[in-house]
Design an enzyme around this catalytic site. Structure first.
Site, short mmCIF file in Angstrom:
data_model
loop_
_atom_site.label_atom_id
_atom_site.label_comp_id
_atom_site.label_asym_id
_atom_site.label_seq_id
_atom_site.Cartn_x
_atom_site.Cartn_y
_atom_site.Cartn_z
N GLU A 268 1.02 -1.19 -0.17
CA GLU A 268 0.04 0.04 0.06
C GLU A 268 0.90 1.41 0.11
OE1 GLU A 268 -1.22 2.94 1.48
OE2 GLU A 268 -2.39 1.96 3.18
N CYS A 310 -2.27 7.85 4.73
CA CYS A 310 -2.71 7.54 3.35
C CYS A 310 -3.88 7.90 2.70
CB CYS A 310 -2.56 6.00 3.09
SG CYS A 310 -1.83 5.08 4.57
#
Lengths: 539, 539
Positions: A268, A310
């Site tokens: 990720e 994120c």
């Protein structure tokens, strides 16, 4: 828990606490911009190999346990983390510079994740059991008995993230989901929070001992990049979980792809999480000041946690309307009033400053607002900033669509729907995409905004803000490359377990030799697909 | 169907039948070892780009269709394939050299697969819908409404296989599962059966027209390797399905990994499908001659379809016992009596002959038996062969564990369980692994044979033979690398659809803007996971 203090700086090669035989290093406290006294030691490639060897042995034993025993192990990890008490919280605050409230919340998220996977295992249907009983009289050919379920891949290497020292780190979502899936885990600790990592590792080992898990089911290693890459290249490692930078994720992906046997890497990596605002989305309704509310909410999302998520909204696409000025003014006001705060580490802080600086000097990019308060410590504190530009400029410079990790956002003011659509089309894959609009204007638009955003992201929001990632069945924390290296997966929520398994079919097996999930009597009481029909009945 | 004959040699760029602007070539009839008169034309990179462009446009339109419309399309393809009648059968026989009965059976498998996916779409639960309704009063933070389902990846490129001109080719499992998932498909036809490919492509286009599918939902291209690689590298292509050689699969995988945006490649590449025989597995029981039956069954599986199946048992590990001699004698007798038969193409035939030759000359490798009848045509017909060797020799030469595509098998006679376990441990990933044993001897053995085989293969058989891959819910036709490039998937059975989707989460969406599968009322009547519980209720 005993002797925590004594083991703060330890590696764990399986159940065994050891000093690394590689270089040593010290932890860094970002708030005070100072090294801490504890000395940590990196393991060597040989020590990492030992951890993999133990993981291989543990894999066989772990696979034979009843799913309930794996669940007990996960629950025990949660309890051991809680038993660490303030020592863990204080250490994580010290090493991350994040506030106590945030870290306490993150601990709850971490233990909650572990317990969610424990209950998923106890319910048991996640193995996607499918049964086609034998049809011995079928013409022209009989059908054999076929039964299929998901089985674990094997030892998994997990890379902790700097921005979530608990929830995406040693005992975080990757570890919890891999252990739940039936895979031994080797964590390569993030050097930004080595003491926090060792404490969490110790909690896992303690839980493993108490619940009788095999030695090697978990290892915690402090390691440099060379050892990290050797772990990913090790033939007995079968998958990798990673949360971090694009550069870091791609480097591991390359190692994994170049192995004689390539393995999946779940990295990720990066996202700018576009927020699209159509005029209706900020039009005042029934006397409520929607425009002000959305603008204030956006500023809050940009600055939350010093922008170190994120899912931080790094790009805003605003379709120009009479509301533009007022919207931007509210955003500017909130950003100006925001307080500078300590960032996670010196590297992140300097990359943030550099990233904002590179953008702000471009012709056609304007600084809408910056935090007015000076940073107390220019070496550590990040100051929020929101900039603006136009669609043509945005489209002409791909630098403007790159992630700047920290509390900044770029507002792209679009004159037409076509300009806006072009901007969105130009984007790479994202973790999230957010749409502020009314259903009416979506129906009337010539562009299918929802579908357009869906092709770009793993999670699409109608209103709201992308920060805040709920841990639940329906979460997708993933998205098309380069948001992640594998768009078919999520790293948050119960679906994360599916990353670490593969289907296996058993043909014509005697009932007693089948895994419990596939036996006739359905001893686990799970949902199974029998000839296309979901049932909990025996077969 | 009209004008089939006129279009036998056509490419289809979307609905449009066109001649390729690249090189031309002729089909080859392996049985007569002669070129056929029809001339086929390869498309250029520009023409392939047009097909991708049409697929992108079709993707948006196709995604908006009700799942039932996609199901109607798949059913219509099956009907159009049947409507081609004997023309398709005859052409496939001509181009493949396979017998009429086999091709007729394969057509049934092909239409059966299409209809299986149609009914999967109508049932609808495969989208794995998960709903966590909003909890506005939750403390400390409210939970937003979160709903998640699987959505299609985008345009898919499919490479037809030579050994299944219908079922793993133009209208085969990859195409059926990708179309079912919601992805447009571009097939790169296999040059071994170009006329068969064009006919099947025509059936798909006819079905698309009749059911009102968007232009570009399907394209059929004859193409050389350069164009094939350009297709895989095209930024708008989102996944690749392939069945064929390891070299071919790895080449495509490399192209896909080196793209700016890597994409999944589902390559089903190679396997030797080990068969493990413990003494109990061939011991006579209650007067039945098990030994003879197993040996005869094995010989039949080795020679079935001239050995041209991915699941052909190429390696047999026999634990030495008093039954060894009698077992081998029966195998030898059946192999000697087997008839040579035409292989799929000249390349496969010569690779087979060369593969057997390379092994048979090795010291310590013995020819147990070969088909006694000479081939009528040495240029085209494959003769069965079974060879034997010892475990130490097998372990010392990795060439002995490589696939030889064709009707041969190598029997490795092992003196001890430890030798046998070492041999199995040395194997690469496999599609299947078969165990002949009694439950009693498995319980008494110090080796966990089932687990050992499960780590190596996607399907584990207890008795029986690996050839014959049932199309059903519980099938796994996949396995660890290099059997496939992605062990997490199957290319046969309803699970194949999962290769072409990714999860997307919709947060806080108005009900009317959600996909049908996620709307409150559950208008599709599918099974959904609501807060962890499977239900067909509305929410």
């Amino acid at each position: 828990m005993q002797a925590t203090q004594a083991q703060l700086n330890m590696n764990f090669i399986g159940h065994e606490a050891v000093l690394g035989e590689g270089d040593s290093f010290q932890a860094f406290a970002p708030a005070s911009h100072a090294y801490l006294s504890d000395e940590f030691t990196n393991v060597t490639v040989e020590q990492a190999d030992q951890a993999v060897g133990k993981a291989v042995a543990a894999f066989a034993a772990y696979g034979k346990l009843h799913p309930g025993q794996r669940a007990d192990f996960l629950d025990a990890i949660a309890a051991e983390i809680e038993a660490l008490g303030d020592e863990l919280i204080e250490r994580a605050v010290l090493e991350s510079g994040l506030p106590t409230g945030r870290i306490t919340g993150e601990r709850g998220r971490t233990t909650g994740q572990l317990r969610m996977f424990a209950s998923l295992l106890r319910e048991g249907s996640w193995v996607d059991a499918r049964i086609n009983p034998a049809l011995p009289d079928r013409q022209p050919l009989p059908r054999p008995d076929l039964r299929r379920m998901l089985v674990p891949l094997g030892p998994v290497v997990v890379f902790g993230a700097s921005n979530f020292p608990l929830a995406f780190s040693v005992a975080g979502g990757d570890t919890a989901s891999a252990l739940a899936a039936g895979c031994p885990v080797i964590v390569k600790a993030h050097p930004s929070h080595p003491g926090t990592s060792s404490l969490a590792g110790q909690a896992i080992i303690e839980a493993a001992r108490k619940t009788g898990m095999p030695d090697g089911i978990f290892s915690l290693l402090h390691a440099d990049n060379e050892v990290a890459q050797a772990l990913v290249a090790h033939p007995d490692v079968k998958a990798v979980g990673f949360t971090g930078s694009r550069r870091g994720g791609l480097a591991l992906l390359k190692v994994a792809q170049e192995r004689p046997e390539p393995i999946p890497v779940y990295a990720e990596m990066s996202a700018v999480n576009p927020v699209v605002i159509l005029p209706g989305g900020i039009s005042d309704q029934a006397g409520t000041s929607v425009c002000e509310k959305v603008a204030a909410g956006l500023a809050a999302s940009v600055t939350l946690g010093v922008g170190q998520f994120c899912t931080n909204p790094g790009l805003v696409f605003l379709l120009d309307s009479p509301l533009t000025e007022s919207f931007l003014e509210t955003v500017a006001e909130k950003i100006r009033a925001s307080a500078p705060a300590t960032m996670l580490n010196a590297g992140i802080h300097s990359a943030y400053k550099k990233g904002v600086q590179q953008i702000r000097v471009l012709p056609g990019v304007h600084v809408l607002a910056e935090a007015e308060t000076e940073a107390d410590d220019e070496r550590t504190e990040g100051r929020s900033a929101v900039l603006t530009t136009t669609a043509p400029l945005f489209l002409s410079n791909t630098d403007l669509s790159q992630e700047i990790f920290g509390p900044s956002s770029l507002v792209v003011i679009c004159q037409t729907e076509a300009e806006l659509a072009d901007c969105l089309q130009s984007l790479e894959g994202q973790l999230t995409a957010t749409l502020f609009a009314t259903p009416d204007e979506l129906r009337q638009s010539s562009v299918d905004w929802v579908t357009l955003l869906q092709t770009k992201a793993g999670r699409v929001l109608f209103g709201g803000y992308p920060t805040g990632v709920e841990v639940c069945e329906a979460m997708t924390h993933g998205g098309p490359f380069p948001a992640t290296s594998d768009s078919r997966t999520t790293s948050v929520g119960s679906g994360a377990i599916l990353r670490f398994v593969r289907p296996v079919t058993y043909q014509s097996f005697p009932d007693a030799l089948l895994p419990l999930a596939l036996q006739n009597a359905n001893p686990l009481g799970i949902w199974r697909n029998v000839d296309g029909n979901l049932t909990k009945e025996s077969c």
